[in-house]
Design an enzyme around this catalytic site. Structure first.
Site, mmCIF file in Angstrom:
data_model
loop_
_atom_site.group_PDB
_atom_site.id
_atom_site.type_symbol
_atom_site.label_atom_id
_atom_site.label_comp_id
_atom_site.label_asym_id
_atom_site.label_seq_id
_atom_site.Cartn_x
_atom_site.Cartn_y
_atom_site.Cartn_z
ATOM 1 N N GLU A 42 -3.828 8.090 -3.923
ATOM 2 C CA GLU A 42 -4.570 7.543 -3.457
ATOM 3 C C GLU A 42 -4.353 8.494 -2.011
ATOM 4 O O GLU A 42 -4.986 8.244 -0.872
ATOM 5 C CB GLU A 42 -3.251 6.319 -3.251
ATOM 6 C CG GLU A 42 -4.309 5.037 -2.563
ATOM 7 C CD GLU A 42 -4.610 4.219 -3.486
ATOM 8 O OE1 GLU A 42 -6.031 3.891 -3.703
ATOM 9 O OE2 GLU A 42 -4.290 4.011 -4.601
ATOM 10 N N SER A 64 -8.144 1.174 3.093
ATOM 11 C CA SER A 64 -8.602 0.645 2.026
ATOM 12 C C SER A 64 -9.742 0.073 1.826
ATOM 13 O O SER A 64 -9.656 -0.595 3.092
ATOM 14 C CB SER A 64 -7.150 0.116 1.395
ATOM 15 O OG SER A 64 -7.688 -0.995 0.114
ATOM 16 N N ASP A 115 -7.569 8.688 -0.040
ATOM 17 C CA ASP A 115 -8.433 7.742 0.337
ATOM 18 C C ASP A 115 -8.282 8.281 2.042
ATOM 19 O O ASP A 115 -8.798 6.905 2.831
ATOM 20 C CB ASP A 115 -8.056 5.839 0.492
ATOM 21 C CG ASP A 115 -8.516 5.117 -0.879
ATOM 22 O OD1 ASP A 115 -9.496 5.812 -1.327
ATOM 23 O OD2 ASP A 115 -7.720 3.855 -1.427
ATOM 24 N N THR A 174 -9.118 0.031 -10.223
ATOM 25 C CA THR A 174 -8.505 -0.847 -9.308
ATOM 26 C C THR A 174 -8.130 -1.883 -9.969
ATOM 27 O O THR A 174 -9.191 -2.445 -11.191
ATOM 28 C CB THR A 174 -9.469 -0.921 -7.605
ATOM 29 O OG1 THR A 174 -9.513 -0.036 -7.242
ATOM 30 C CG2 THR A 174 -8.514 -2.680 -6.917
ATOM 31 N N ARG A 229 0.988 -1.480 -0.002
ATOM 32 C CA ARG A 229 -0.003 0.320 -0.504
ATOM 33 C C ARG A 229 0.847 0.991 0.186
ATOM 34 O O ARG A 229 2.011 1.072 0.994
ATOM 35 C CB ARG A 229 -0.708 0.684 1.782
ATOM 36 C CG ARG A 229 -1.635 1.001 1.239
ATOM 37 C CD ARG A 229 -3.276 0.865 0.384
ATOM 38 N NE ARG A 229 -4.212 1.838 1.035
ATOM 39 C CZ ARG A 229 -5.395 2.232 -0.145
ATOM 40 N NH1 ARG A 229 -5.000 1.583 -0.729
ATOM 41 N NH2 ARG A 229 -6.453 2.819 0.127
ATOM 42 N N GLY A 271 -13.648 -1.773 -7.668
ATOM 43 C CA GLY A 271 -14.788 -1.806 -7.150
ATOM 44 C C GLY A 271 -15.060 -0.122 -5.390
ATOM 45 O O GLY A 271 -16.102 -0.531 -5.081
ATOM 46 N N GLY A 272 -14.030 0.103 -4.980
ATOM 47 C CA GLY A 272 -14.289 0.384 -4.139
ATOM 48 C C GLY A 272 -14.595 -0.137 -2.612
ATOM 49 O O GLY A 272 -14.404 -0.562 -2.526
HETATM 50 N N1 GLY Z 1 -8.286 2.913 -3.400
HETATM 51 C C1 GLY Z 1 -9.085 2.246 -3.656
HETATM 52 C C2 GLY Z 1 -9.128 1.705 -2.467
HETATM 53 O O1 GLY Z 1 -7.721 1.109 -1.923
HETATM 54 O O2 GLY Z 1 -10.256 0.913 -1.474
#
Ligand code: GLY
Length: 572
Positions: free
Chosen positions: A417, A449, A420, A378, A105, A469-470
């Protein structure tokens, strides 16, 4: 790899989880000591699937294939993942049943501050939070795949990168996804000359079938192949990358890149109706939320329930898990999280007691904070090799084409990112995500995430699945797991009509035609709001190995035509 110790540190949080007995890298036997003798790959792009097959045919294992597929997706699916992004690679090693998640990450730069996206009025500047280099976390993709090749692979990193280098050099044809998502992001891509030159044609969205060659990306990949991961994170290339970022308004320093380290994390592991689910721990919210939901519904015969009650019960479980996600979860190095409690059956029993089977709960009636959709693009792939090793990997640059920024001569887009994180408590991000303290920005911190690469093990089978898919990732994986446990094949898991609830907004979101008009009326009568979206979501890829008849199957989501799932005898 020269600096393996530097690249891979087993985190304190992992050690604490082990001491607390929450999980173990030594998992239960899976029911067979011999592999399937066949290999399966399912990914979002046929060229990435072919890269994985090529590497296994050359003697590589599933981990080598995962490196090749990750690198190939970075070339042929730049909207979704890449060298400027990160991801989670969940590994199962058949020889000793080791299960581990390689956490690549992104992290916030050392100069990041909690209020870095706030303007003079204290409002979030959405433009800075999603477009351009300030939106980019320090990428983990290269560190993660180099680590996987070095520690788990049988071939060299250089060999595993060959298909991606070839694809970057020779080009690949623009597909529907590239085209559709580029139409959405082209205006921002045009702001950055290197990105525009690489991914557009004379500043315009390329037509379907146009060959995209990426010589700069090929050179960067070749550099990593020849010199290893440190060539990316230290020295001349890192200096050049940082200079490009800073010239465009970013805050990265060479110290950020030099300090980047992947983490090996103990997966979240729990049983559900006799199956063992192995899935992503924080900084993913996915594993904790999945455990909560499945623990809540476990006493019910969910598969044989009336469909309305089934959807209602799943919705109520989702509602409660997503509330907890918002309140408690963040980077384990920065936040104390009550994981043991959240994934316990006792806690689920308390939540279950608050659910009426005939009536929707009002999200306002649950104490807590709120959350809503995030991350629109993603990618995911699943691999099984002839020996039974598996990889489920979900990778991302966040929004389609990430921040759209590409430093000159590097060949890859940087992620966005940083969005997020919660830029301000209570302020929504690009997808309505509301902030909370556990996920506030801090230097060196990983942003929360939803990516949920997952395995399921039973006495008679093992499987890998996941999807982009978030925040919907978690509920898609949930529905896929339930379908698998109901006895269905990967083609069914990946094709299922999808529905989703995440506490806030307080509604059941459904894919077009996912529910019949009668089901919608019945749910409304129970107090639910049902919102049919005008498009589908997700791009799931799964593999399954059934031991009894040694049957291997794989499937790619029919929603995007470039996906490809292939099963082959090991000799092919
Ligand atoms: N960027 C989407 C996730 O990591 O949930």
């Amino acid at each position: 790899m020269k600096n393996l110790l530097h690249a891979a540190s087993v985190s304190l949080a992992v050690a604490m989880l082990l001491l607390a007995g929450l999980g173990s890298t030594q998992a239960q036997p899976v029911g067979t000591d011999t592999g399937p003798g066949q290999a399966a790959v399912a990914s979002a792009h046929y060229l990435a699937t072919e890269a994985g097959q090529e590497i296994m045919a050359a003697g590589g294992n599933a981990f080598d294939a995962a490196v090749a597929i990750s690198a190939a997706l970075a070339v042929v699916e730049p909207a979704s993942s890449g060298l400027g992004g990160g991801g989670f690679w969940l590994l199962h090693r058949a020889s000793d049943k080791l299960r581990v998640m390689v956490d690549g990450r992104e992290v916030a730069p050392l100069a990041a501050t909690a209020d870095m996206f706030l303007d003079a009025n204290g409002e979030v500047n959405r433009e800075l939070a999603v477009n351009g280099p300030l939106a980019a976390g320090i990428p983990g993709h290269i560190a993660a795949i180099a680590h996987i090749a070095e520690k788990y692979g049988q071939l060299t990193l250089a060999r595993n990168l060959q298909p991606a280098i070839r694809l970057a050099t020779q080009g690949f044809p623009v597909d529907e996804k590239y085209h559709a998502l580029m139409r959405y992001r082209a205006e921002v891509i045009r702001r950055w000359p290197a990105a525009s030159k690489t991914l557009l044609v004379a500043g315009e969205v390329p037509e379907l079938g146009t060959m995209i060659k990426q010589p700069d990306l090929a050179r960067t990949l070749q550099m990593v192949a020849t010199q290893g991961r440190d060539a990316f994170y230290r020295g001349e290339f890192a200096q050049h990358l940082v200079a490009g970022v800073r010239a465009a308004g970013g805050i990265w320093t060479e110290a950020d890149l030099a300090a980047y380290a992947i983490k090996e994390r103990v997966p979240i592991s729990f049983s559900y109706q006799g199956r063992q689910i192995v899935t992503a721990p924080p900084p993913s919210s996915g594993g904790v939320a999945l455990a909560e939901i499945l623990n809540i519904i476990e006493p019910y015969s969910i598969g044989s329930m009336d469909r309305t009650v089934q959807v209602h019960l799943l919705t109520e479980a989702m509602r409660r898990a997503y509330r907890d996600r918002g309140i408690y979860l963040g980077d384990p190095e920065f936040v104390d999280m009550p994981i043991r409690q959240l994934i316990s059956r006792d806690y689920a029993a308390g939540l279950r007691a608050s659910i009426r089977l005939d009536r929707a709960t009002d999200s306002d009636a649950l104490a807590g904070f709120q959350d809503s959709p995030k991350g629109m693009d993603t990618t995911h792939f699943s691999v099984l090799d002839k020996d039974g090793n598996m990889v489920a990997a979900t990778l991302t640059v966040n929004l389609p084409y990430g921040s759209a920024f590409m430093a000159p001569d590097t060949g890859f887009l940087l992620n966005n990112e940083m969005d997020d994180f919660s830029a301000k408590p209570g302020a929504p991000n690009a997808f309505g995500l509301l902030g909370f303290t556990a996920n506030a920005i801090a230097p060196g911190k990983r942003m929360l995430s939803s990516m949920t690469p997952s395995f399921v093990f039973g006495d008679d089978r093992q499987a890998a699945l996941g999807t982009p898919g978030g925040s919907r990732i978690i509920t898609m994986v949930l529905l896929g797991i339930l379908d698998m446990i109901a006895g269905n094949e990967p083609q069914s898991w990946v094709s299922l009509p999808r529905f989703h609830h995440q506490y806030r907004p307080d509604l059941i979101s459904i894919e077009p035609d996912a529910f019949s008009p009668e089901l919608i009326s019945q749910l409304q009568a129970m107090g639910h709001t049902v919102e049919a979206r005008d498009s589908t979501w997700g791009n799931m890829h799964g593999v399954l190995w059934k031991y009894a008849d040694n049957q291997v199957s794989a499937a790619s989501d029919p929603r995007w035509p470039s996906g490809r799932a292939v099963v082959k005898p090991a000799a092919d």
